[in-house]
Design a protein around this motif. Sequence first.
Motif, short mmCIF file in Angstrom:
data_model
loop_
_atom_site.label_atom_id
_atom_site.label_comp_id
_atom_site.label_asym_id
_atom_site.label_seq_id
_atom_site.Cartn_x
_atom_site.Cartn_y
_atom_site.Cartn_z
N ILE A 152 0.92 -1.48 -0.23
CA ILE A 152 0.42 0.10 -0.09
C ILE A 152 0.41 1.43 -0.03
CG2 ILE A 152 -2.08 0.85 1.34
CD1 ILE A 152 -2.16 -1.25 2.26
N GLY A 153 2.16 0.82 0.58
CA GLY A 153 3.14 2.27 1.08
C GLY A 153 3.36 2.44 -0.30
N SER A 154 4.41 1.65 -1.12
CA SER A 154 4.39 2.18 -2.04
C SER A 154 3.15 1.84 -3.74
CB SER A 154 5.37 0.36 -2.94
OG SER A 154 3.63 -0.47 -2.71
N GLY A 155 2.67 1.91 -4.09
CA GLY A 155 1.06 2.39 -4.37
C GLY A 155 0.67 4.25 -3.87
N VAL A 156 1.08 4.73 -3.00
CA VAL A 156 1.20 5.50 -2.45
C VAL A 156 2.46 6.52 -3.04
CG1 VAL A 156 0.66 7.77 0.08
CG2 VAL A 156 -0.24 5.16 -0.74
N THR A 209 14.84 7.36 3.67
CA THR A 209 13.93 5.58 3.53
C THR A 209 14.54 4.23 2.93
OG1 THR A 209 12.80 7.72 2.22
CG2 THR A 209 12.25 5.17 1.51
N VAL A 210 15.44 4.14 2.12
CA VAL A 210 16.12 2.59 2.24
C VAL A 210 15.87 2.38 3.69
CG1 VAL A 210 18.08 1.59 1.44
CG2 VAL A 210 16.47 3.16 -0.27
N LEU A 211 16.80 2.99 4.76
CA LEU A 211 17.13 2.73 6.25
C LEU A 211 15.62 2.21 6.48
CD1 LEU A 211 19.07 2.27 8.06
CD2 LEU A 211 18.93 4.34 9.03
N MET A 242 5.84 4.13 7.39
CA MET A 242 6.21 4.84 5.70
C MET A 242 4.68 5.03 5.55
SD MET A 242 9.26 3.11 5.08
CE MET A 242 10.00 3.41 3.81
N PHE A 243 3.78 3.64 5.55
CA PHE A 243 2.27 3.96 4.93
C PHE A 243 1.93 5.29 4.87
CE2 PHE A 243 -1.82 3.38 5.54
CZ PHE A 243 -2.02 4.00 3.67
N TRP A 244 1.94 5.34 6.75
CA TRP A 244 0.76 6.57 6.88
C TRP A 244 1.67 8.02 6.76
CZ3 TRP A 244 -3.92 6.28 7.73
CH2 TRP A 244 -4.40 4.97 8.12
N GLN A 245 3.15 8.22 6.47
CA GLN A 245 4.10 9.44 5.83
C GLN A 245 3.82 10.01 4.58
OE1 GLN A 245 7.94 9.08 4.46
NE2 GLN A 245 8.38 10.50 5.72
N GLY A 246 3.46 8.34 3.86
CA GLY A 246 3.36 8.36 2.24
C GLY A 246 1.94 9.12 2.17
N ILE A 247 0.83 8.77 3.61
CA ILE A 247 -1.15 9.41 2.84
C ILE A 247 -0.67 10.50 3.01
CG2 ILE A 247 -2.36 9.26 4.33
CD1 ILE A 247 -2.89 7.05 2.37
N LEU A 274 8.55 20.38 -2.50
CA LEU A 274 8.52 20.60 -0.96
C LEU A 274 7.72 18.89 -0.18
CD1 LEU A 274 6.48 22.55 0.40
CD2 LEU A 274 4.58 22.50 -0.76
N VAL A 275 7.32 18.60 -1.06
CA VAL A 275 7.00 17.08 -0.78
C VAL A 275 8.37 16.23 -0.48
CG1 VAL A 275 6.29 14.70 -0.74
CG2 VAL A 275 4.94 16.46 -1.47
N GLU A 276 9.61 16.40 -0.76
CA GLU A 276 10.60 15.56 -0.68
C GLU A 276 11.75 16.52 0.45
OE1 GLU A 276 12.17 13.43 -1.80
OE2 GLU A 276 10.52 13.25 -3.52
N LEU A 277 11.42 18.28 0.77
CA LEU A 277 11.48 18.81 1.94
C LEU A 277 10.84 17.91 3.15
CD1 LEU A 277 12.33 22.45 0.36
CD2 LEU A 277 14.28 20.53 1.02
N TRP A 278 9.39 17.75 3.02
CA TRP A 278 8.88 17.54 4.25
C TRP A 278 8.88 15.82 4.74
CZ3 TRP A 278 5.52 16.72 7.94
CH2 TRP A 278 4.74 15.58 8.33
N GLU A 279 9.10 15.23 3.72
CA GLU A 279 10.12 13.73 3.88
C GLU A 279 11.04 13.76 4.34
OE1 GLU A 279 9.35 11.43 0.70
OE2 GLU A 279 6.60 11.13 1.26
#
Length: 413
Positions: free
Chosen positions: A216-220, A343-345, A355-360, A388-393
Amino acid sequence: MASVIDQALLSGLSFLIGLALIRFASKETYGLYSQLYGVGLLTTTLLGALIGSALNTLAARLPADERSRFVARTARLQWLASAVLAVIAGTAVGATTSLVGLTKSPVLLGLSFTAFIFAQGSREYCRTALFIESRADAVARMDLVYVLATILGASVSLVAGDISVHLIFLLLATSNGISSLWFSATLWRGAPQEVNWEKYRTDARRLWSLSRWAVIGSGVGWLGNNSYLYFAGAMAGVAALAELNAARLLLIPIVIVGMAWVTVARPAMGQMIANSENKKLRAFVWKSTVVMEGFALGYVALLLISFPWLIGPVFGDKYSGVTDLILLWGLYFSVNVARNVGTVLLTSYGTFSDMFWQGIVSLMILLAATLALTPVFGVAGALSAMILVELWELVVNYAYMLPRARRQQVVLK
């Protein structure tokens, strides 16, 4: 080094295909190819999350003989999943392009895309299996065959003057199949020939116990990384999307190094975590971040300096509006490489639920920013929303999620 060479081959092939389409095809053809190739990336991402990531985590903890048998058995699960996704994706592509009128041959496009998805899924699993056995040199040889077969077929197509989208995907399906045939046959022989359904069900449950959140997270995550293809195409037109992707071409070396690092780092991190080598892991992460970020920033600076001499020979007259887009892509990748290390770590720690909820949340931010910026700034607005999203993550990964993952790992130990 073998992994870097391998990624250079693959990304170099993507560059050549993009450059050929820029030079010899219409913007609409290049834009449609980009959107459909994005769907191909989605299926690869889903298969990687469903099987690949969990396989890496589980295989790292098994003895060599048991690991080889497990990887060989899992290949059959991969082929089944690839076939199902291929039929779904091919049917959806054929029906959608027919409905919207994007191609004159929707049935041929659907069939060629189905073959492409299955063949690509087979080759990607061979790559995963070989990397688990630390055989990066074998991966590079397999992908060299893939690249050479594609270039040979593409040369024939260019001479014949036929650059239709369905022929491109039929060519990619053929070269994927040729390159992975030997390794797929080896995996088939490596699994017990008698069908033990209970064993396969047990394997599937073990994989699913780790991958259910990752799927699910990968789809998001795919939506976050690739939705610009569809928002930009819908709001600014397929031709504008072609300019956005043309600008991205010159940043491919950053992608090469990043993907090469991921393929080597993921199993290495998994082994360090399994062996509780925390000091070694921290050093590996920080060195990786410094080297990757240094390369990205240095390359973007070099590109900006040399760009006035590149635009004519590389892009010609059709893509005159790419200068500002290249600067934005450079900023995007400069943030992306640092975020990707975290993310890889996190995937190595197995924190797929978090990670799923972060993706949402990231997807919600992306949608809001894209809808606000794209109508005003066009494709540059869509790319700004991604930055903007990359900075947030990046901030969330290092300030909250990684410390939480480490604490949970200590509790489990």
